[in-house]
Design a protein around this motif. Structure first.
Motif, PDB file in Angstrom:
ATOM      1  N   ILE A   5       0.878  -1.242  -0.015  1.00 56.12           N
ATOM      2  CA  ILE A   5      -0.122  -0.085  -0.100  1.00 56.12           C
ATOM      3  C   ILE A   5       0.940   1.310  -0.027  1.00 56.12           C
ATOM      4  O   ILE A   5       1.921   1.524   0.795  1.00 56.12           O
ATOM      5  CB  ILE A   5      -0.994   0.086   1.175  1.00 56.12           C
ATOM      6  N   HIS A   6       0.561   2.078  -0.851  1.00 56.00           N
ATOM      7  CA  HIS A   6       1.347   3.274  -0.954  1.00 56.00           C
ATOM      8  C   HIS A   6       0.269   4.570  -0.946  1.00 56.00           C
ATOM      9  O   HIS A   6      -0.930   4.316  -1.405  1.00 56.00           O
ATOM     10  CB  HIS A   6       2.004   3.502  -2.292  1.00 56.00           C
ATOM     11  N   THR A   7       0.568   5.626  -0.343  1.00 57.34           N
ATOM     12  CA  THR A   7      -0.352   6.559   0.239  1.00 57.34           C
ATOM     13  C   THR A   7       0.266   7.966  -0.588  1.00 57.34           C
ATOM     14  O   THR A   7       1.626   8.229  -0.212  1.00 57.34           O
ATOM     15  CB  THR A   7      -0.754   6.736   1.413  1.00 57.34           C
ATOM     16  N   SER A   8      -0.520   8.694  -1.113  1.00 59.11           N
ATOM     17  CA  SER A   8       0.103  10.227  -1.230  1.00 59.11           C
ATOM     18  C   SER A   8      -1.071  10.895  -1.710  1.00 59.11           C
ATOM     19  O   SER A   8      -2.238  10.350  -2.401  1.00 59.11           O
ATOM     20  CB  SER A   8       0.955  10.013  -2.451  1.00 59.11           C
ATOM     21  N   ASN A   9      -1.010  12.312  -1.886  1.00 58.96           N
ATOM     22  CA  ASN A   9      -2.248  13.108  -2.533  1.00 58.96           C
ATOM     23  C   ASN A   9      -1.799  13.314  -3.904  1.00 58.96           C
ATOM     24  O   ASN A   9      -2.675  14.143  -4.478  1.00 58.96           O
ATOM     25  CB  ASN A   9      -2.411  14.300  -1.531  1.00 58.96           C
ATOM     26  N   ARG A  10      -0.621  12.911  -4.294  1.00 60.40           N
ATOM     27  CA  ARG A  10      -0.324  13.312  -5.658  1.00 60.40           C
ATOM     28  C   ARG A  10      -0.356  12.057  -6.520  1.00 60.40           C
ATOM     29  O   ARG A  10       0.661  11.051  -6.217  1.00 60.40           O
ATOM     30  CB  ARG A  10       0.911  13.915  -5.667  1.00 60.40           C
ATOM     31  N   MET A  11      -0.978  12.051  -7.553  1.00 66.79           N
ATOM     32  CA  MET A  11      -1.003  10.776  -8.561  1.00 66.79           C
ATOM     33  C   MET A  11       0.092  10.464  -9.019  1.00 66.79           C
ATOM     34  O   MET A  11       0.767   9.518  -9.285  1.00 66.79           O
ATOM     35  CB  MET A  11      -1.965  11.317  -9.689  1.00 66.79           C
ATOM     36  N   GLU A  12       1.085  11.510  -9.350  1.00 70.42           N
ATOM     37  CA  GLU A  12       2.446  11.424  -9.984  1.00 70.42           C
ATOM     38  C   GLU A  12       3.553  10.264  -9.094  1.00 70.42           C
ATOM     39  O   GLU A  12       4.130   9.618  -9.517  1.00 70.42           O
ATOM     40  CB  GLU A  12       3.156  12.551 -10.364  1.00 70.42           C
ATOM     41  N   ASN A  13       3.184  10.891  -7.684  1.00 72.62           N
ATOM     42  CA  ASN A  13       4.037  10.073  -6.677  1.00 72.62           C
ATOM     43  C   ASN A  13       3.603   8.583  -6.546  1.00 72.62           C
ATOM     44  O   ASN A  13       4.572   7.644  -6.607  1.00 72.62           O
ATOM     45  CB  ASN A  13       3.873  10.638  -5.386  1.00 72.62           C
ATOM     46  N   LEU A  14       2.445   8.409  -6.514  1.00 69.99           N
ATOM     47  CA  LEU A  14       1.625   7.015  -6.755  1.00 69.99           C
ATOM     48  C   LEU A  14       2.188   6.145  -7.913  1.00 69.99           C
ATOM     49  O   LEU A  14       2.559   4.929  -7.700  1.00 69.99           O
ATOM     50  CB  LEU A  14       0.153   7.126  -6.373  1.00 69.99           C
ATOM     51  N   VAL A  15       2.085   6.657  -8.965  1.00 69.13           N
ATOM     52  CA  VAL A  15       2.345   6.028 -10.253  1.00 69.13           C
ATOM     53  C   VAL A  15       3.724   5.751 -10.133  1.00 69.13           C
ATOM     54  O   VAL A  15       4.162   4.762 -10.568  1.00 69.13           O
ATOM     55  CB  VAL A  15       1.780   6.731 -11.541  1.00 69.13           C
ATOM     56  N   GLU A  16       4.843   6.672  -9.622  1.00 67.99           N
ATOM     57  CA  GLU A  16       6.133   6.543  -9.552  1.00 67.99           C
ATOM     58  C   GLU A  16       6.638   5.189  -8.530  1.00 67.99           C
ATOM     59  O   GLU A  16       7.039   4.474  -8.944  1.00 67.99           O
ATOM     60  CB  GLU A  16       6.972   7.686  -9.204  1.00 67.99           C
ATOM     61  N   ALA A  17       5.839   5.317  -7.537  1.00 68.07           N
ATOM     62  CA  ALA A  17       6.008   4.066  -6.504  1.00 68.07           C
ATOM     63  C   ALA A  17       5.703   2.553  -7.181  1.00 68.07           C
ATOM     64  O   ALA A  17       6.142   1.815  -7.131  1.00 68.07           O
ATOM     65  CB  ALA A  17       5.240   4.435  -5.292  1.00 68.07           C
ATOM     66  N   LEU A  18       4.275   2.664  -7.827  1.00 73.02           N
ATOM     67  CA  LEU A  18       3.814   1.477  -8.690  1.00 73.02           C
ATOM     68  C   LEU A  18       4.853   1.298  -9.474  1.00 73.02           C
ATOM     69  O   LEU A  18       4.905  -0.164  -9.779  1.00 73.02           O
ATOM     70  CB  LEU A  18       2.578   1.928  -9.244  1.00 73.02           C
ATOM     71  N   SER A  19       5.461   1.805 -10.310  1.00 75.20           N
ATOM     72  CA  SER A  19       6.393   1.681 -11.340  1.00 75.20           C
ATOM     73  C   SER A  19       7.562   1.003 -10.786  1.00 75.20           C
ATOM     74  O   SER A  19       8.180  -0.080 -11.219  1.00 75.20           O
ATOM     75  CB  SER A  19       6.748   2.982 -12.309  1.00 75.20           C
ATOM     76  N   GLY A  20       8.190   1.287  -9.566  1.00 78.55           N
ATOM     77  CA  GLY A  20       9.162   0.770  -8.996  1.00 78.55           C
ATOM     78  C   GLY A  20       8.473  -0.781  -8.490  1.00 78.55           C
ATOM     79  O   GLY A  20       9.349  -1.477  -8.545  1.00 78.55           O
ATOM     80  N   VAL A  21       7.413  -0.924  -8.226  1.00 82.17           N
ATOM     81  CA  VAL A  21       6.977  -2.480  -7.793  1.00 82.17           C
ATOM     82  C   VAL A  21       6.782  -3.159  -9.109  1.00 82.17           C
ATOM     83  O   VAL A  21       7.146  -4.360  -8.769  1.00 82.17           O
ATOM     84  CB  VAL A  21       5.678  -2.188  -7.133  1.00 82.17           C
ATOM     85  N   VAL A  22       6.218  -2.580 -10.126  1.00 78.72           N
ATOM     86  CA  VAL A  22       6.024  -3.610 -11.363  1.00 78.72           C
ATOM     87  C   VAL A  22       6.925  -3.624 -12.238  1.00 78.72           C
ATOM     88  O   VAL A  22       6.709  -4.327 -13.280  1.00 78.72           O
ATOM     89  CB  VAL A  22       4.706  -3.303 -12.022  1.00 78.72           C
ATOM     90  N   LYS A  23       8.148  -2.881 -12.202  1.00 78.49           N
ATOM     91  CA  LYS A  23       9.255  -3.105 -13.194  1.00 78.49           C
ATOM     92  C   LYS A  23       9.945  -4.392 -13.091  1.00 78.49           C
ATOM     93  O   LYS A  23      10.170  -4.669 -14.227  1.00 78.49           O
ATOM     94  CB  LYS A  23      10.183  -1.758 -12.871  1.00 78.49           C
ATOM     95  N   GLU A  24       9.816  -4.962 -12.136  1.00 79.24           N
ATOM     96  CA  GLU A  24      10.458  -6.439 -12.084  1.00 79.24           C
ATOM     97  C   GLU A  24       9.515  -7.181 -12.461  1.00 79.24           C
ATOM     98  O   GLU A  24       8.396  -7.415 -11.933  1.00 79.24           O
ATOM     99  CB  GLU A  24      11.011  -6.815 -10.550  1.00 79.24           C
ATOM    100  N   PRO A  25       9.406  -8.145 -13.628  1.00 82.65           N
ATOM    101  CA  PRO A  25       8.431  -9.015 -14.291  1.00 82.65           C
ATOM    102  C   PRO A  25       8.139 -10.093 -12.937  1.00 82.65           C
ATOM    103  O   PRO A  25       9.159 -10.563 -12.286  1.00 82.65           O
ATOM    104  CB  PRO A  25       8.919  -9.539 -15.357  1.00 82.65           C
ATOM    105  N   LEU A  26       6.776 -10.532 -12.974  1.00 86.02           N
ATOM    106  CA  LEU A  26       6.405 -11.586 -12.186  1.00 86.02           C
ATOM    107  C   LEU A  26       7.187 -13.103 -12.758  1.00 86.02           C
ATOM    108  O   LEU A  26       7.599 -12.965 -13.994  1.00 86.02           O
ATOM    109  CB  LEU A  26       4.876 -11.827 -12.224  1.00 86.02           C
ATOM    110  N   ALA A  27       7.095 -14.037 -12.110  1.00 87.12           N
ATOM    111  CA  ALA A  27       7.800 -15.339 -12.537  1.00 87.12           C
ATOM    112  C   ALA A  27       6.989 -15.955 -13.714  1.00 87.12           C
ATOM    113  O   ALA A  27       8.000 -16.434 -14.397  1.00 87.12           O
ATOM    114  CB  ALA A  27       7.821 -16.078 -11.337  1.00 87.12           C
ATOM    115  N   SER A  28       5.968 -15.711 -14.082  1.00 86.70           N
ATOM    116  CA  SER A  28       5.216 -16.448 -15.082  1.00 86.70           C
ATOM    117  C   SER A  28       4.494 -15.270 -15.968  1.00 86.70           C
ATOM    118  O   SER A  28       3.757 -14.272 -15.226  1.00 86.70           O
ATOM    119  CB  SER A  28       4.261 -17.278 -14.530  1.00 86.70           C
TER     120      SER A  28
END
Length: 195
Positions: A5-28
């Motif tokens: 869970i990431h919290t922020s009042n700025r969408m740009e900050n949230l999508v940046e944090a999300l990008s960091g999480v999903v940049k590494e592909p899943l195993a499958s």
């Protein structure tokens, strides 16, 4: 399934944090990346933003919060059914079946007028589709009834629909049991029990 869970009042900050999480592909590559969103608009914006950042974005699963909670229940409790009895699709048909019985009542006069001449039931179905939406997305002008947190219908008509839903589920409210329900009407003050 980890939950981040990431919290922020700025969408740009949230999508940046999300990008960091999903940049590494899943195993499958067949395993979807699950991202909980509040609206279809948010889903589209995130998919476009992630596509812009990564060049391509595919196999994203964007459930709403209620759907995600239902999935979590299913993963922990084996007896939970595949679909929620309060999903918008199921509630639409329930309301379509319940609503016509109330159209002769005074508090439903506006709906009766709206549905006049609806020989094929299309208006009734479309109206029933609009009612089981999360009340968080509906501006509140006066009271909003909540049929297990899903239905939003203002005023007396909403009260009658809520009672019908409760009766159909075998539930009763304190008001139905003869108790008195005190409500804060939101006039800038809250009343205590002794006032």
């Amino acid at each position: 399934m980890p939950l981040t869970i990431h919290t922020s009042n700025r969408m740009e900050n949230l999508v940046e944090a999300l990008s960091g999480v999903v940049k590494e592909p899943l195993a499958s590559p067949f395993t979807p990346e699950v991202i909980v969103v509040q609206s279809k608009g948010m889903q589209r914006w995130l998919a476009m933003e992630l596509s812009r950042r990564f060049g391509v974005w595919a196999n994203g699963d964007f459930p709403f919060p209620n759907s995600m909670v239902w999935r979590l229940f299913q993963s922990v409790l084996p007896e939970v059914p595949d679909s929620s009895p309060f999903s918008p699709e199921i509630m639409t048909w329930r309301i379509t079946g319940i609503l016509p019985r109330f159209l002769e009542r005074g508090e439903f006069s506006h709906l009766k007028h709206y549905l006049a001449g609806d020989s094929d039931g299309l208006k009734l179905f479309q109206l029933s589709e609009k009612l089981p939406t999360p009340s968080i997305n509906i501006p509140c002008f006066g009271r909003v009834c909540s049929c297990s947190g899903k239905m939003a219908a203002p005023g007396l008509a909403g009260d009658a629909l809520e009672r019908a839903c409760r009766k159909r589920r075998g539930e009763t409210s304190r008001k139905d049991q003869g108790g008195v329900r005190q409500e804060n009407k939101g006039y800038g003050h809250a009343r205590g029990r002794d006032s």
